[in-house]
Write a protein that holds these residues in place. Sequence first.
Motif, PDB file in Angstrom:
ATOM      1  N   GLY A 112      73.454 -28.141  40.053  1.00 51.52           N
ATOM      2  CA  GLY A 112      73.149 -29.404  39.385  1.00 51.52           C
ATOM      3  C   GLY A 112      73.018 -29.262  37.884  1.00 51.52           C
ATOM      4  N   ASP A 113      73.025 -30.409  37.205  1.00 54.15           N
ATOM      5  CA  ASP A 113      72.891 -30.439  35.757  1.00 54.15           C
ATOM      6  C   ASP A 113      71.482 -30.819  35.314  1.00 54.15           C
ATOM      7  N   LYS A 114      70.610 -31.167  36.279  1.00 52.18           N
ATOM      8  CA  LYS A 114      69.222 -31.486  35.975  1.00 52.18           C
ATOM      9  C   LYS A 114      68.343 -30.474  36.703  1.00 52.18           C
ATOM     10  N   ILE A 115      67.901 -29.486  35.951  1.00 51.70           N
ATOM     11  CA  ILE A 115      67.188 -28.348  36.526  1.00 51.70           C
ATOM     12  C   ILE A 115      65.723 -28.396  36.114  1.00 51.70           C
ATOM     13  N   ALA A 116      64.839 -28.226  37.085  1.00 56.54           N
ATOM     14  CA  ALA A 116      63.404 -28.163  36.811  1.00 56.54           C
ATOM     15  C   ALA A 116      62.860 -26.818  37.275  1.00 56.54           C
ATOM     16  N   ILE A 117      61.923 -26.291  36.507  1.00 56.39           N
ATOM     17  CA  ILE A 117      61.308 -25.004  36.819  1.00 56.39           C
ATOM     18  C   ILE A 117      59.936 -25.225  37.441  1.00 56.39           C
ATOM     19  N   LEU A 118      59.685 -24.562  38.539  1.00 57.91           N
ATOM     20  CA  LEU A 118      58.370 -24.534  39.169  1.00 57.91           C
ATOM     21  C   LEU A 118      57.850 -23.118  39.011  1.00 57.91           C
ATOM     22  N   GLY A 119      56.783 -22.960  38.209  1.00 59.47           N
ATOM     23  CA  GLY A 119      56.295 -21.616  37.938  1.00 59.47           C
ATOM     24  C   GLY A 119      54.803 -21.569  37.713  1.00 59.47           C
ATOM     25  N   ILE A 120      54.356 -20.515  37.027  1.00 64.89           N
ATOM     26  CA  ILE A 120      52.917 -20.313  36.838  1.00 64.89           C
ATOM     27  C   ILE A 120      52.493 -20.459  35.382  1.00 64.89           C
ATOM     28  N   VAL A 121      53.437 -20.853  34.524  1.00 58.90           N
ATOM     29  CA  VAL A 121      53.122 -21.083  33.113  1.00 58.90           C
ATOM     30  C   VAL A 121      53.680 -22.441  32.692  1.00 58.90           C
ATOM     31  N   ASP A 122      53.251 -22.907  31.529  1.00 59.98           N
ATOM     32  CA  ASP A 122      53.659 -24.231  31.048  1.00 59.98           C
ATOM     33  C   ASP A 122      54.864 -24.180  30.121  1.00 59.98           C
ATOM     34  N   TYR A 123      55.475 -23.010  29.988  1.00 61.46           N
ATOM     35  CA  TYR A 123      56.633 -22.884  29.105  1.00 61.46           C
ATOM     36  C   TYR A 123      57.821 -22.332  29.890  1.00 61.46           C
ATOM     37  N   ALA A 124      59.018 -22.624  29.401  1.00 65.49           N
ATOM     38  CA  ALA A 124      60.230 -22.172  30.088  1.00 65.49           C
ATOM     39  C   ALA A 124      60.478 -20.693  29.802  1.00 65.49           C
ATOM     40  N   PRO A 125      60.886 -19.937  30.814  1.00 62.88           N
ATOM     41  CA  PRO A 125      61.320 -18.565  30.556  1.00 62.88           C
ATOM     42  C   PRO A 125      62.429 -18.561  29.501  1.00 62.88           C
ATOM     43  N   LYS A 126      62.434 -17.541  28.662  1.00 60.62           N
ATOM     44  CA  LYS A 126      63.341 -17.540  27.516  1.00 60.62           C
ATOM     45  C   LYS A 126      64.816 -17.600  27.892  1.00 60.62           C
ATOM     46  N   ALA A 127      65.180 -17.120  29.074  1.00 60.53           N
ATOM     47  CA  ALA A 127      66.588 -17.173  29.479  1.00 60.53           C
ATOM     48  C   ALA A 127      67.085 -18.607  29.576  1.00 60.53           C
ATOM     49  N   TYR A 128      66.233 -19.511  30.018  1.00 57.87           N
ATOM     50  CA  TYR A 128      66.642 -20.915  30.149  1.00 57.87           C
ATOM     51  C   TYR A 128      66.872 -21.540  28.773  1.00 57.87           C
ATOM     52  N   LEU A 129      66.024 -21.195  27.829  1.00 58.78           N
ATOM     53  CA  LEU A 129      66.158 -21.738  26.479  1.00 58.78           C
ATOM     54  C   LEU A 129      67.394 -21.171  25.796  1.00 58.78           C
ATOM     55  N   ARG A 130      67.774 -19.963  26.165  1.00 58.06           N
ATOM     56  CA  ARG A 130      68.964 -19.343  25.595  1.00 58.06           C
ATOM     57  C   ARG A 130      70.242 -19.820  26.276  1.00 58.06           C
ATOM     58  N   MET A 131      70.187 -19.988  27.601  1.00 60.02           N
ATOM     59  CA  MET A 131      71.402 -20.217  28.374  1.00 60.02           C
ATOM     60  C   MET A 131      71.673 -21.680  28.705  1.00 60.02           C
ATOM     61  N   ILE A 132      70.637 -22.429  29.101  1.00 65.15           N
ATOM     62  CA  ILE A 132      70.887 -23.791  29.605  1.00 65.15           C
ATOM     63  C   ILE A 132      69.849 -24.797  29.113  1.00 65.15           C
ATOM     64  N   PRO A 133      69.521 -24.819  27.826  1.00 67.98           N
ATOM     65  CA  PRO A 133      68.476 -25.740  27.364  1.00 67.98           C
ATOM     66  C   PRO A 133      68.802 -27.204  27.625  1.00 67.98           C
ATOM     67  N   GLU A 134      70.085 -27.552  27.599  1.00 66.07           N
ATOM     68  CA  GLU A 134      70.479 -28.953  27.781  1.00 66.07           C
ATOM     69  C   GLU A 134      70.364 -29.417  29.228  1.00 66.07           C
ATOM     70  N   LYS A 135      70.229 -28.487  30.160  1.00 65.72           N
ATOM     71  CA  LYS A 135      70.123 -28.846  31.582  1.00 65.72           C
ATOM     72  C   LYS A 135      68.685 -28.846  32.091  1.00 65.72           C
ATOM     73  N   LEU A 136      67.766 -28.361  31.293  1.00 63.42           N
ATOM     74  CA  LEU A 136      66.376 -28.214  31.714  1.00 63.42           C
ATOM     75  C   LEU A 136      65.608 -29.521  31.474  1.00 63.42           C
ATOM     76  N   ILE A 137      65.110 -30.132  32.556  1.00 65.97           N
ATOM     77  CA  ILE A 137      64.420 -31.415  32.406  1.00 65.97           C
ATOM     78  C   ILE A 137      62.901 -31.295  32.526  1.00 65.97           C
ATOM     79  N   ALA A 138      62.407 -30.190  33.077  1.00 62.96           N
ATOM     80  CA  ALA A 138      60.953 -30.071  33.239  1.00 62.96           C
ATOM     81  C   ALA A 138      60.551 -28.635  33.524  1.00 62.96           C
ATOM     82  N   VAL A 139      59.340 -28.294  33.100  1.00 61.25           N
ATOM     83  CA  VAL A 139      58.688 -27.029  33.454  1.00 61.25           C
ATOM     84  C   VAL A 139      57.330 -27.416  34.018  1.00 61.25           C
TER      85      VAL A 139
END
Length: 218
Positions: A112-139
């Motif tokens: 999909g093009d709308k990706i959300a992260i379910l994790g243990i911190v309130d920030y996106a892992p750096k790989a997402y910001l480097r690789m797919i920032p435009e597809k990340l809709i929520a952390v």
Amino acid sequence: MKKKFKIGLIRVLTTDNEELMNIHGRIIEDNFPGLMVESKCIPGQPEGIHSHELEQTAIPKIVETAKSFHEPDMIIVSCADDPGVAEIREVLPGIPVTGGGETTAALATKYGDKIAILGIVDYAPKAYLRMIPEKLIAVERPDGVNSTLDLMTDKGRAACMETAWKIKKMGAQVIALGCTGLTTIGIAKEIEKETGLPVIDPVLAEGLFAWFEMLRRE
């Protein structure tokens, strides 16, 4: 007999529990034929990594642990923020290195093009910001979950399920698990069944990329 592809897997959660330490390696071996995993945990991180400060403390330990493996074919840092991956690549340039962040981010784009992260911190892992920032809709971090240890409780598991439903209502097309501790509790299939969304498990993503690396060399 065909030689096994040797993986040195680094756990960023310090534990004396052999079963807990080896669970990610066992999951990889069970799902990807031909891979053999040796797991080691870094010292002095009983809560794993759940802040930028803890990551900086852990990176030198991760690098030293990587150097301690005997002739590995590949090294995996089994953490969704890929701590130490870049540093290991610098000190061990002849060995493929990856982590749970970049492998999960890459695999999530298939679903999909709308990706959300379910994790243990309130920030996106750096790989997402480097690789797919435009597809990340929520952390999203579940209520009451502040470290990987919190995931191992009934309350933590229930909070994860509630957060998965929240993510679905946001319009996400795929859920990327932002902590390998979520693999440890085996929640991916449950979330998929309940929400109907594809869920990318970081340990399986690590294993898949390692398996491909093995196939490349055959």
